[in-house]
Design a protein around this motif. Structure first.
Motif, PDB file in Angstrom:
ATOM      1  N   GLU A   1      -1.323   0.670  -3.856  1.00 28.56           N
ATOM      2  CA  GLU A   1      -1.909  -0.496  -4.619  1.00 28.56           C
ATOM      3  C   GLU A   1      -1.822  -1.977  -4.162  1.00 28.56           C
ATOM      4  O   GLU A   1      -2.894  -2.577  -4.586  1.00 28.56           O
TER       5      GLU A   1
ATOM      6  N   ARG B   1      -7.521   7.990  -8.565  1.00 32.65           N
ATOM      7  CA  ARG B   1      -6.311   7.615  -8.243  1.00 32.65           C
ATOM      8  C   ARG B   1      -5.617   8.483  -7.123  1.00 32.65           C
ATOM      9  O   ARG B   1      -5.812   9.635  -7.169  1.00 32.65           O
TER      10      ARG B   1
ATOM     11  N   GLN C   1      -5.768  -0.015  -4.080  1.00 29.20           N
ATOM     12  CA  GLN C   1      -6.255   1.231  -4.685  1.00 29.20           C
ATOM     13  C   GLN C   1      -5.438   1.789  -5.591  1.00 29.20           C
ATOM     14  O   GLN C   1      -4.099   1.801  -5.221  1.00 29.20           O
ATOM     15  N   SER C   2      -5.830   2.426  -6.924  1.00 31.61           N
ATOM     16  CA  SER C   2      -4.867   2.831  -7.702  1.00 31.61           C
ATOM     17  C   SER C   2      -4.307   3.962  -7.366  1.00 31.61           C
ATOM     18  O   SER C   2      -4.525   4.661  -6.593  1.00 31.61           O
TER      19      SER C   2
ATOM     20  N   GLU D   1       3.441   4.350  -3.041  1.00 32.37           N
ATOM     21  CA  GLU D   1       2.654   3.937  -3.945  1.00 32.37           C
ATOM     22  C   GLU D   1       2.399   2.602  -4.024  1.00 32.37           C
ATOM     23  O   GLU D   1       1.372   1.836  -4.305  1.00 32.37           O
ATOM     24  N   TYR D   2       3.504   1.678  -3.903  1.00 29.32           N
ATOM     25  CA  TYR D   2       3.398   0.130  -3.864  1.00 29.32           C
ATOM     26  C   TYR D   2       2.369  -0.479  -2.931  1.00 29.32           C
ATOM     27  O   TYR D   2       1.555  -1.223  -3.110  1.00 29.32           O
TER      28      TYR D   2
ATOM     29  N   ARG E   1      -0.606   6.835  -8.030  1.00 29.67           N
ATOM     30  CA  ARG E   1       0.272   7.379  -9.211  1.00 29.67           C
ATOM     31  C   ARG E   1       1.270   8.402  -8.349  1.00 29.67           C
ATOM     32  O   ARG E   1       0.876   9.319  -7.559  1.00 29.67           O
TER      33      ARG E   1
END
Length: 242
Positions: free
Chosen positions: A97, A131, A101-102, A93-94, A104
């Motif tokens: 981002e 997302r 790009q978003s 995820e990190y 979750r």
């Protein structure tokens, strides 16, 4: 696997990544450069307009069945493996981002101080917001692999295809690392994959995909841009079809 050679055919996919894919050439853990490379590839896939869900394994930290072989109760060992998938999901995820790009993380094992609990409604909401949804915790139950988790989520989220990233460029009759005479398949049916006991995914995963008529694309994650290439029908892969 594209309509015109340049645009992805599928509107929504689930990508299955093994934990080993994130460790690179290390013996265990995470290779930040490899994680960043895969994250950039996933971000580019999302930029093509594809709704992307990712199911990630945990074998680079802990594999439940191996823990059971060493004397840990299987249900408990699988629970440890589920936690390993959450570590990988948070790292991915990190990295996604960081690539702009978003994303979750949704976990089938609730741990709300770290990430959202998984629900079909939450996953569809985030996918609709473009997302990338990273699905951790497997199915949330012991005795099920993350391959089965990927097939389950693919069915639940009405995905058009499952992209199974491996260390080799498709499905073989045997492990090509150990058997140079192994035959590579360009296409297979789900029934053929089950009948021939092809170990690229477990039987439960193939059966779920068969019952819901979801194709599986098996490809190597080792090359740059492998996920987007699979989406666009480039490179070498095996298509497992209904």
């Amino acid at each position: 696997m594209t309509d015109d050679g340049s645009k992805p055919k599928w509107r929504r996919v689930v990508v299955k990544l093994s934990g080993e894919a994130l460790q690179g050439d290390q013996s265990h853990g995470l290779d930040p450069a490899v994680v960043d490379k895969i994250a950039r590839d996933l971000a580019r896939a999302a930029s093509l307009g594809v709704e992307v869900a990712v199911v990630v394994g945990g074998g680079n930290f802990f594999r439940g069945i191996q823990g059971a072989d060493k004397g840990i109760e299987r249900a408990r060992a699988d629970s440890i493996g589920m936690l390993a998938t959450v570590m990988n999901a948070l790292a991915l995820e990190y990295a996604i981002e960081k690539a702009g790009q978003s994303a979750r993380v949704l976990s089938a094992v609730p741990m709300p101080s770290l990430c959202e609990p998984y629900s079909r409604q939450a996953a569809l909401h985030h996918l609709g917001k473009q997302r990338i949804v990273i699905l951790a915790g497997g199915t949330g139950n012991p005795f099920f692999t993350t391959d089965t988790g990927a097939a389950l989520r693919g069915c639940e989220l009405s995905c058009d295809a499952i992209l199974k990233a491996t260390q080799v460029d498709g499905v073989y009759s045997a492990d090509p690392k150990y058997n140079p005479d192994a035959t590579r398949y360009d296409t297979l049916t789900h029934d053929e994959a089950i009948a021939r006991n092809l170990a690229v995914m477990d039987t439960a995963a193939f059966a779920l995909a068969r019952e819901n008529k979801i194709p599986i694309i098996v490809f190597s994650i080792r090359s740059d841009g492998a996920i987007c290439d699979a989406l666009e029908g480039k490179g070498t892969a095996t298509l497992v079809m209904p």
